[in-house]
Design a protein around this motif. Structure first.
Motif, PDB file in Angstrom:
ATOM      1  N   ALA A 247      46.550  24.589 -34.860  1.00  0.00           N
ATOM      2  CA  ALA A 247      47.401  24.826 -33.693  1.00  0.00           C
ATOM      3  C   ALA A 247      48.626  23.906 -33.702  1.00  0.00           C
ATOM      4  CB  ALA A 247      46.588  24.619 -32.413  1.00  0.00           C
ATOM      5  N   MET A 248      48.436  22.640 -34.025  1.00  0.00           N
ATOM      6  CA  MET A 248      49.567  21.713 -34.063  1.00  0.00           C
ATOM      7  C   MET A 248      50.550  22.092 -35.168  1.00  0.00           C
ATOM      8  SD  MET A 248      47.927  17.957 -33.158  1.00  0.00           S
ATOM      9  CE  MET A 248      46.630  17.997 -34.401  1.00  0.00           C
ATOM     10  N   ARG A 249      50.035  22.531 -36.312  1.00  0.00           N
ATOM     11  CA  ARG A 249      50.914  22.975 -37.400  1.00  0.00           C
ATOM     12  C   ARG A 249      51.718  24.207 -36.970  1.00  0.00           C
ATOM     13  NH1 ARG A 249      47.211  23.759 -40.922  1.00  0.00           N
ATOM     14  NH2 ARG A 249      47.079  21.565 -41.487  1.00  0.00           N
ATOM     15  N   PHE A 250      51.081  25.099 -36.233  1.00  0.00           N
ATOM     16  CA  PHE A 250      51.764  26.291 -35.733  1.00  0.00           C
ATOM     17  C   PHE A 250      52.918  25.916 -34.819  1.00  0.00           C
ATOM     18  CE2 PHE A 250      52.282  29.376 -32.316  1.00  0.00           C
ATOM     19  CZ  PHE A 250      52.444  30.575 -33.002  1.00  0.00           C
TER      20      PHE A 250
ATOM     21  N   ARG B 123      55.866  24.340 -36.746  1.00  0.00           N
ATOM     22  CA  ARG B 123      56.644  25.344 -37.480  1.00  0.00           C
ATOM     23  C   ARG B 123      57.624  26.083 -36.566  1.00  0.00           C
ATOM     24  NH1 ARG B 123      51.798  27.072 -40.224  1.00  0.00           N
ATOM     25  NH2 ARG B 123      51.809  28.905 -38.864  1.00  0.00           N
ATOM     26  N   HIS B 124      57.309  26.126 -35.273  1.00  0.00           N
ATOM     27  CA  HIS B 124      58.177  26.808 -34.317  1.00  0.00           C
ATOM     28  C   HIS B 124      59.057  25.830 -33.547  1.00  0.00           C
ATOM     29  CE1 HIS B 124      55.234  29.975 -35.166  1.00  0.00           C
ATOM     30  NE2 HIS B 124      56.121  30.823 -34.704  1.00  0.00           N
ATOM     31  N   GLY B 125      59.240  24.636 -34.093  1.00  0.00           N
ATOM     32  CA  GLY B 125      60.185  23.679 -33.517  1.00  0.00           C
ATOM     33  C   GLY B 125      59.701  22.972 -32.281  1.00  0.00           C
ATOM     34  N   LEU B 126      58.415  22.887 -32.089  1.00  0.00           N
ATOM     35  CA  LEU B 126      57.855  22.207 -30.922  1.00  0.00           C
ATOM     36  C   LEU B 126      57.248  20.881 -31.327  1.00  0.00           C
ATOM     37  CD1 LEU B 126      56.068  25.264 -29.258  1.00  0.00           C
ATOM     38  CD2 LEU B 126      58.261  24.258 -28.584  1.00  0.00           C
TER      39      LEU B 126
ATOM     40  N   VAL C 281      42.852  26.583 -28.011  1.00  0.00           N
ATOM     41  CA  VAL C 281      43.528  25.294 -28.132  1.00  0.00           C
ATOM     42  C   VAL C 281      44.751  25.299 -27.221  1.00  0.00           C
ATOM     43  CG1 VAL C 281      44.590  23.635 -29.691  1.00  0.00           C
ATOM     44  CG2 VAL C 281      42.748  25.109 -30.519  1.00  0.00           C
ATOM     45  N   GLN C 282      44.840  24.309 -26.350  1.00  0.00           N
ATOM     46  CA  GLN C 282      45.959  24.182 -25.420  1.00  0.00           C
ATOM     47  C   GLN C 282      46.770  22.951 -25.791  1.00  0.00           C
ATOM     48  OE1 GLN C 282      45.218  23.297 -21.145  1.00  0.00           O
ATOM     49  NE2 GLN C 282      46.165  25.284 -20.762  1.00  0.00           N
ATOM     50  N   LEU C 283      48.088  23.109 -25.858  1.00  0.00           N
ATOM     51  CA  LEU C 283      48.953  22.027 -26.319  1.00  0.00           C
ATOM     52  C   LEU C 283      50.072  21.773 -25.325  1.00  0.00           C
ATOM     53  CD1 LEU C 283      48.510  24.189 -29.025  1.00  0.00           C
ATOM     54  CD2 LEU C 283      48.915  21.982 -30.092  1.00  0.00           C
ATOM     55  N   ASP C 284      50.334  20.493 -25.102  1.00  0.00           N
ATOM     56  CA  ASP C 284      51.469  20.033 -24.298  1.00  0.00           C
ATOM     57  C   ASP C 284      52.579  19.690 -25.278  1.00  0.00           C
ATOM     58  OD1 ASP C 284      53.263  18.836 -22.618  1.00  0.00           O
ATOM     59  OD2 ASP C 284      52.014  17.093 -22.155  1.00  0.00           O
ATOM     60  N   CYS C 285      53.681  20.466 -25.245  1.00  0.00           N
ATOM     61  CA  CYS C 285      54.720  20.327 -26.268  1.00  0.00           C
ATOM     62  C   CYS C 285      56.099  20.125 -25.626  1.00  0.00           C
ATOM     63  CB  CYS C 285      54.772  21.573 -27.159  1.00  0.00           C
ATOM     64  SG  CYS C 285      53.220  21.965 -27.981  1.00  0.00           S
TER      65      CYS C 285
ATOM     66  N   ARG D 182      56.510  22.432 -22.623  1.00  0.00           N
ATOM     67  CA  ARG D 182      55.926  23.765 -22.710  1.00  0.00           C
ATOM     68  C   ARG D 182      54.406  23.623 -22.801  1.00  0.00           C
ATOM     69  NH1 ARG D 182      59.426  27.212 -21.130  1.00  0.00           N
ATOM     70  NH2 ARG D 182      58.084  28.820 -22.055  1.00  0.00           N
ATOM     71  N   LEU D 183      53.712  24.584 -22.204  1.00  0.00           N
ATOM     72  CA  LEU D 183      52.255  24.639 -22.273  1.00  0.00           C
ATOM     73  C   LEU D 183      51.873  25.834 -23.137  1.00  0.00           C
ATOM     74  CD1 LEU D 183      49.624  23.327 -21.258  1.00  0.00           C
ATOM     75  CD2 LEU D 183      49.625  24.992 -19.388  1.00  0.00           C
ATOM     76  N   ILE D 184      51.313  25.556 -24.304  1.00  0.00           N
ATOM     77  CA  ILE D 184      50.985  26.584 -25.287  1.00  0.00           C
ATOM     78  C   ILE D 184      49.476  26.771 -25.333  1.00  0.00           C
ATOM     79  CG2 ILE D 184      51.298  27.338 -27.676  1.00  0.00           C
ATOM     80  CD1 ILE D 184      53.913  26.870 -26.201  1.00  0.00           C
TER      81      ILE D 184
END
Length: 220
Positions: A136-139, A142-145, A175-179, A187-189
């Protein structure tokens, strides 16, 4: 289109469903044949396997309604193995007397191996979650986050319109990410991830400030 699952897994369904469905008439025939020939043990065994196959089909078609059958299957298998172990142990002691010290040593080894298996299973579970978090973090990168925090939990079967988990666990991890994006906006992914990578982006929204109180004090 409905996606069928078996024990919460789409992959497991397509691997096992054809064999389970094909086994229903086979076990029914074996149970009937054993009853006619008065081979009671074979008839009972085939009948139990037939019931398990029917339970599996019901769980695949409606996990919410028939998911509880998984506990019956698991409990029955556990009881059967326990009875088999006890019977084998008693017969061994009766026909082949052993020293009390060897018997105690065998029981200790069994207990230790059981506890070790639980630790290994827990370690595998934690490792799988961390692999999913890395995907998830790699994703996101890759999208600039820029990832600040990450947390995860198991994904369960969900019925349309339900806000709470239903049914059994799937093969995926949420997986939830604070970016931070390129504009330094939070952003909340939310991603659906499995062992081999990210399967789906479930949501990408502005980070709600109220979420700060829900995150762990230490980042994962």
């Amino acid at each position: 289109m409905k996606r069928f699952t078996l024990f919460g897994s789409h992959i497991l369904f397509w691997m096992l469903a054809p064999w389970v469905i094909a086994s229903i008439p086979l076990f029914a025939f074996l149970a009937y044949r054993g009853f006619v020939l008065k081979e009671w043990m074979g008839s009972v065994t085939a009948s139990v396997l037939l019931i398990f196959c029917i339970f599996g089909v019901l769980m695949a078609f409606s996990p919410k309604r028939f998911g509880w059958l998984a506990f019956i299957i698991g409990g029955t298998i556990g009881v059967a193995y326990t009875l088999y172990f006890c019977e084998t142990l008693l017969l061994t002691i009766h026909y082949h007397p052993v020293k009390p010290s060897n018997l105690i040593l065998g029981i200790i080894c069994f207990v230790v191996l059981s506890i070790a298996f639980m630790f290994v299973a827990y370690g595998a579970h934690c490792t799988l979650n961390r692999i999913c978090a890395r995907h998830a973090m790699r994703f996101c990168r890759r999208h600039g986050l820029d990832v600040s925090r990450v947390r995860w939990r198991m994904e369960f079967e969900r019925q349309p319109g339900d806000k709470s988990p239903r049914g059994v666990k799937t093969e995926f991890t949420l997986v939830q990410l604070d970016c931070l994006d390129s504009q330094k906006q939070r952003r909340l992914i939310l991603l659906r991830v499995w062992l081999f990578g990210v399967r789906k982006l479930l949501s990408d929204e502005k980070y709600p400030e109220s979420y700060d109180s829900q995150w762990p004090q230490k980042c994962a």
